[in-house]
Write a protein that holds these residues in place. Structure first.
Motif, PDB file in Angstrom:
ATOM      1  N   PRO A  50       0.785  -1.239   0.000  1.00 50.62           N
ATOM      2  CA  PRO A  50       0.000   0.000   0.000  1.00 50.62           C
ATOM      3  C   PRO A  50       0.816   1.287   0.000  1.00 50.62           C
ATOM      4  CG  PRO A  50      -0.947  -1.587   1.533  1.00 50.62           C
ATOM      5  CD  PRO A  50       0.375  -2.136   1.100  1.00 50.62           C
ATOM      6  N   VAL A  51       2.070   1.246   0.416  1.00 50.36           N
ATOM      7  CA  VAL A  51       2.841   2.492   0.503  1.00 50.36           C
ATOM      8  C   VAL A  51       3.884   2.628  -0.610  1.00 50.36           C
ATOM      9  CG1 VAL A  51       2.511   2.655   2.988  1.00 50.36           C
ATOM     10  CG2 VAL A  51       4.564   1.523   2.100  1.00 50.36           C
ATOM     11  N   LEU A  52       3.996   1.627  -1.469  1.00 51.95           N
ATOM     12  CA  LEU A  52       5.024   1.683  -2.512  1.00 51.95           C
ATOM     13  C   LEU A  52       4.581   2.571  -3.680  1.00 51.95           C
ATOM     14  CD1 LEU A  52       6.242  -2.036  -2.745  1.00 51.95           C
ATOM     15  CD2 LEU A  52       7.157  -0.157  -1.359  1.00 51.95           C
ATOM     16  N   THR A  53       5.548   3.281  -4.248  1.00 56.78           N
ATOM     17  CA  THR A  53       5.265   4.075  -5.439  1.00 56.78           C
ATOM     18  C   THR A  53       5.293   3.167  -6.667  1.00 56.78           C
ATOM     19  OG1 THR A  53       7.589   4.585  -5.907  1.00 56.78           O
ATOM     20  CG2 THR A  53       6.437   6.038  -4.353  1.00 56.78           C
ATOM     21  N   LYS A  54       4.761   3.664  -7.767  1.00 56.13           N
ATOM     22  CA  LYS A  54       4.786   2.890  -9.011  1.00 56.13           C
ATOM     23  C   LYS A  54       6.220   2.584  -9.435  1.00 56.13           C
ATOM     24  CE  LYS A  54       3.111   2.799 -13.809  1.00 56.13           C
ATOM     25  NZ  LYS A  54       4.420   2.372 -14.362  1.00 56.13           N
ATOM     26  N   ALA A  55       7.122   3.551  -9.278  1.00 57.97           N
ATOM     27  CA  ALA A  55       8.521   3.338  -9.663  1.00 57.97           C
ATOM     28  C   ALA A  55       9.162   2.245  -8.818  1.00 57.97           C
ATOM     29  CB  ALA A  55       9.308   4.639  -9.536  1.00 57.97           C
ATOM     30  N   GLU A  56       8.803   2.193  -7.539  1.00 61.47           N
ATOM     31  CA  GLU A  56       9.342   1.132  -6.674  1.00 61.47           C
ATOM     32  C   GLU A  56       8.830  -0.234  -7.127  1.00 61.47           C
ATOM     33  OE1 GLU A  56      10.147   2.891  -2.273  1.00 61.47           O
ATOM     34  OE2 GLU A  56       8.062   2.997  -2.957  1.00 61.47           O
ATOM     35  N   VAL A  57       7.543  -0.320  -7.391  1.00 56.58           N
ATOM     36  CA  VAL A  57       6.964  -1.586  -7.854  1.00 56.58           C
ATOM     37  C   VAL A  57       7.608  -2.006  -9.171  1.00 56.58           C
ATOM     38  CG1 VAL A  57       4.853  -2.704  -8.693  1.00 56.58           C
ATOM     39  CG2 VAL A  57       4.772  -1.221  -6.666  1.00 56.58           C
ATOM     40  N   ASP A  58       7.771  -1.060 -10.081  1.00 58.90           N
ATOM     41  CA  ASP A  58       8.322  -1.361 -11.407  1.00 58.90           C
ATOM     42  C   ASP A  58       9.774  -1.832 -11.350  1.00 58.90           C
ATOM     43  OD1 ASP A  58       5.938  -0.691 -12.595  1.00 58.90           O
ATOM     44  OD2 ASP A  58       6.561   1.326 -13.201  1.00 58.90           O
ATOM     45  N   THR A  59      10.491  -1.524 -10.269  1.00 58.15           N
ATOM     46  CA  THR A  59      11.917  -1.880 -10.187  1.00 58.15           C
ATOM     47  C   THR A  59      12.208  -2.982  -9.169  1.00 58.15           C
ATOM     48  OG1 THR A  59      12.246  -0.018  -8.655  1.00 58.15           O
ATOM     49  CG2 THR A  59      12.767   0.357 -10.988  1.00 58.15           C
ATOM     50  N   LEU A  60      11.183  -3.561  -8.546  1.00 59.15           N
ATOM     51  CA  LEU A  60      11.445  -4.600  -7.547  1.00 59.15           C
ATOM     52  C   LEU A  60      12.091  -5.840  -8.163  1.00 59.15           C
ATOM     53  CD1 LEU A  60       8.582  -4.790  -4.893  1.00 59.15           C
ATOM     54  CD2 LEU A  60      10.915  -3.927  -4.653  1.00 59.15           C
ATOM     55  N   ALA A  61      11.567  -6.298  -9.284  1.00 61.37           N
ATOM     56  CA  ALA A  61      12.171  -7.466  -9.936  1.00 61.37           C
ATOM     57  C   ALA A  61      13.598  -7.144 -10.381  1.00 61.37           C
ATOM     58  CB  ALA A  61      11.325  -7.898 -11.124  1.00 61.37           C
ATOM     59  N   LEU A  62      13.779  -5.970 -10.958  1.00 57.62           N
ATOM     60  CA  LEU A  62      15.119  -5.547 -11.402  1.00 57.62           C
ATOM     61  C   LEU A  62      16.081  -5.450 -10.233  1.00 57.62           C
ATOM     62  CD1 LEU A  62      16.987  -4.492 -13.657  1.00 57.62           C
ATOM     63  CD2 LEU A  62      16.121  -2.185 -13.133  1.00 57.62           C
ATOM     64  N   SER A  63      15.575  -5.093  -9.048  1.00 55.85           N
ATOM     65  CA  SER A  63      16.460  -4.928  -7.892  1.00 55.85           C
ATOM     66  C   SER A  63      17.202  -6.220  -7.555  1.00 55.85           C
ATOM     67  CB  SER A  63      15.649  -4.467  -6.668  1.00 55.85           C
ATOM     68  OG  SER A  63      14.845  -5.515  -6.137  1.00 55.85           O
ATOM     69  N   CYS A  64      16.599  -7.360  -7.849  1.00 51.48           N
ATOM     70  CA  CYS A  64      17.253  -8.640  -7.577  1.00 51.48           C
ATOM     71  C   CYS A  64      18.493  -8.802  -8.456  1.00 51.48           C
ATOM     72  CB  CYS A  64      16.279  -9.786  -7.806  1.00 51.48           C
ATOM     73  SG  CYS A  64      14.710  -9.598  -6.940  1.00 51.48           S
ATOM     74  N   PHE A  65      18.359  -8.428  -9.729  1.00 50.77           N
ATOM     75  CA  PHE A  65      19.494  -8.439 -10.655  1.00 50.77           C
ATOM     76  C   PHE A  65      20.555  -7.445 -10.197  1.00 50.77           C
ATOM     77  CE2 PHE A  65      21.489  -6.295 -14.291  1.00 50.77           C
ATOM     78  CZ  PHE A  65      22.117  -7.356 -14.919  1.00 50.77           C
ATOM     79  N   VAL A  66      20.126  -6.249  -9.791  1.00 48.58           N
ATOM     80  CA  VAL A  66      21.054  -5.202  -9.355  1.00 48.58           C
ATOM     81  C   VAL A  66      21.886  -5.674  -8.166  1.00 48.58           C
ATOM     82  CG1 VAL A  66      21.157  -2.935  -8.237  1.00 48.58           C
ATOM     83  CG2 VAL A  66      19.672  -3.277 -10.225  1.00 48.58           C
ATOM     84  N   LEU A  67      21.226  -6.247  -7.165  1.00 45.91           N
ATOM     85  CA  LEU A  67      21.947  -6.674  -5.962  1.00 45.91           C
ATOM     86  C   LEU A  67      22.886  -7.836  -6.251  1.00 45.91           C
ATOM     87  CD1 LEU A  67      21.725  -5.454  -3.042  1.00 45.91           C
ATOM     88  CD2 LEU A  67      19.994  -4.701  -4.650  1.00 45.91           C
ATOM     89  N   SER A  68      22.507  -8.710  -7.175  1.00 48.84           N
ATOM     90  CA  SER A  68      23.384  -9.829  -7.545  1.00 48.84           C
ATOM     91  C   SER A  68      24.635  -9.321  -8.253  1.00 48.84           C
ATOM     92  CB  SER A  68      22.628 -10.818  -8.436  1.00 48.84           C
ATOM     93  OG  SER A  68      21.524 -11.365  -7.756  1.00 48.84           O
ATOM     94  N   CYS A  69      24.461  -8.372  -9.173  1.00 47.77           N
ATOM     95  CA  CYS A  69      25.615  -7.791  -9.870  1.00 47.77           C
ATOM     96  C   CYS A  69      26.511  -7.016  -8.910  1.00 47.77           C
ATOM     97  CB  CYS A  69      25.150  -6.876 -10.996  1.00 47.77           C
ATOM     98  SG  CYS A  69      24.421  -7.740 -12.399  1.00 47.77           S
ATOM     99  N   GLU A  70      25.892  -6.253  -8.038  1.00 47.57           N
ATOM    100  CA  GLU A  70      26.676  -5.459  -7.082  1.00 47.57           C
ATOM    101  C   GLU A  70      27.552  -6.361  -6.224  1.00 47.57           C
ATOM    102  OE1 GLU A  70      25.491  -3.246  -3.114  1.00 47.57           O
ATOM    103  OE2 GLU A  70      24.793  -2.089  -4.853  1.00 47.57           O
ATOM    104  N   LEU A  71      26.959  -7.441  -5.708  1.00 47.48           N
ATOM    105  CA  LEU A  71      27.742  -8.340  -4.871  1.00 47.48           C
ATOM    106  C   LEU A  71      28.804  -9.062  -5.693  1.00 47.48           C
ATOM    107  CD1 LEU A  71      28.164  -9.338  -2.022  1.00 47.48           C
ATOM    108  CD2 LEU A  71      26.555 -11.191  -2.477  1.00 47.48           C
TER     109      LEU A  71
END
Length: 373
Positions: free
Chosen positions: A296-317
């Motif tokens: 309920p508190v997430l913005t559209k941009a946050e929702v749109d990037t949640l799946a991508l965030s998994c890729f981002v964190l894997s690459c970062e690590l």
């Protein structure tokens, strides 16, 4: 029971005003950074019967955490805010001492840094194939985010500067790969090339934050399943623990890191990188629990990037593991030859599989948001 340790724990308890005669202690081995004890005191239950009241007493590793006062300032603000939001729930509470005339959540004694919090009877899981437990862990981390959704993250200290600044992580990685101080870059040429090829995609969250497109939130920054305490009988999540890395960040940092760790088919340092990949059942279970609480508190941009965030964190690590390997394994503890290179390859394989499954992951996220928002 070591008499010297027992006496020290008694002294710490006295400084924090713990009531009742000191009875015993147990050292808790879980965790690799701080030294943790469960201390037990005898209390009167009000009817004249003796009961045991337990507390967690920790000696904070001030080599790992160079500014523990700022760390505890963050922890205190966050835990008190959560307690005020849900006073009826099971919460962490760090005790205060007035030894120096101030109300502090820590004690500095003989160059040692101590803190005390309530003890929650529970069990933990290092990993789990039970999707109900995974979903419950997702609910716990989602509830953590939801409880702090109205907290001004800018009030918190950055106790680890640039922790999730992926652009800066990549800059350091590129510089060290070019310098190649240990002569190892040639053996990882393929991995270096791939990580640099996806750099811009991996830096999406950092770029969006800098452009004001994603809101700054309070983030846990170590969302492994073993940082959730569970009821021993029902396996329902009770409370999120290990708040030492609580800082300002993005919701995707917590979601992505949790998925990166929990939903991989293999362990983080598996030598079988060819078997690494996203278990979509685990992804769905965690996402369902997490978004049930925070959607309920997430913005559209946050929702749109949640799946991508998994890729981002894997690459970062992956860049962090590979960078440490290029520098001679100075940061991460290693237990076998090329340990950090093995870790990096496993994260890269995971990230590649995430690219293949990105549409499916995104659909799961948006389906959960539609259900709970």
């Amino acid at each position: 029971m070591d008499p010297k340790i027992a006496r020290k724990l008694q002294q710490v308890g006295e400084a924090f005003g713990l009531q009742g005669p000191f009875f015993s202690y147990d050292e808790i081995s879980q965790g690799n950074v701080n030294t943790t004890y469960r201390t037990n005191y005898i209390r009167d239950d009000g009817t004249g019967m003796a009961v045991i009241k337990s507390f967690l007493v920790q000696r904070v590793n001030t080599y790992a955490f160079r500014d523990p006062v700022k760390l505890m300032t963050n922890v205190d603000m966050v835990t008190e805010h959560i307690r005020a939001r849900r006073p009826e729930g099971i919460n962490l509470h760090f005790h205060h001492t007035s030894v120096t005339g101030e109300r502090l959540t820590y004690l500095v004694d003989e160059a040692e840094f101590w803190r005390v919090c309530n003890y929650v009877p529970s069990v933990t899981f290092d990993s789990c194939e039970d999707l109900n437990v995974v979903r419950s862990a997702g609910k716990a981390f989602g509830d953590f985010q939801m409880s702090l959704s109205d907290f001004d993250a800018s009030k918190l200290y950055y106790t680890i500067p640039d922790f999730h600044d992926t652009r800066k992580r990549y800059e350091t990685f590129e510089k060290d790969a070019k310098a190649d101080p240990c002569g190892r870059a040639c053996a990882a040429a393929e991995e270096i090339e791939w990580l640099l090829k996806v750099k811009d995609k991996a830096c999406t969250l950092t770029d969006m934050l800098n452009e004001g497109k994603l809101p700054l939130r309070v983030t846990h920054n170590d969302t492994k399943i073993n940082n959730v305490l569970f009821d021993a009988d029902t396996h329902e999540a009770l409370v999120v623990v290990d708040l030492d890395t609580v800082m300002p960040g993005l919701v995707g940092h917590d979601f992505g890191d949790a998925i990166r760790f929990a939903a991989n088919f293999v362990e983080e340092d598996s030598a079988q990188a060819d078997k690494a990949g996203v278990n979509l059942n685990v992804f769905w279970a965690f996402a369902d629990g997490f978004l049930q609480k925070v959607a309920p508190v997430l913005t559209k941009a946050e929702v749109d990037t949640l799946a991508l965030s998994c890729f981002v964190l894997s690459c970062e690590l992956a860049t962090r593991f590979l960078d440490d390997w290029l520098l001679g394994d100075k940061y991460f503890r290693v237990t076998k030859p090329d340990h950090n290179l093995v870790r990096a390859r496993c994260q890269i394989a995971l990230a590649k599989d995430m690219l293949v499954k990105m549409d499916a992951m995104d659909s799961i996220v948006k389906g959960c948001v539609a259900k709970y928002a």
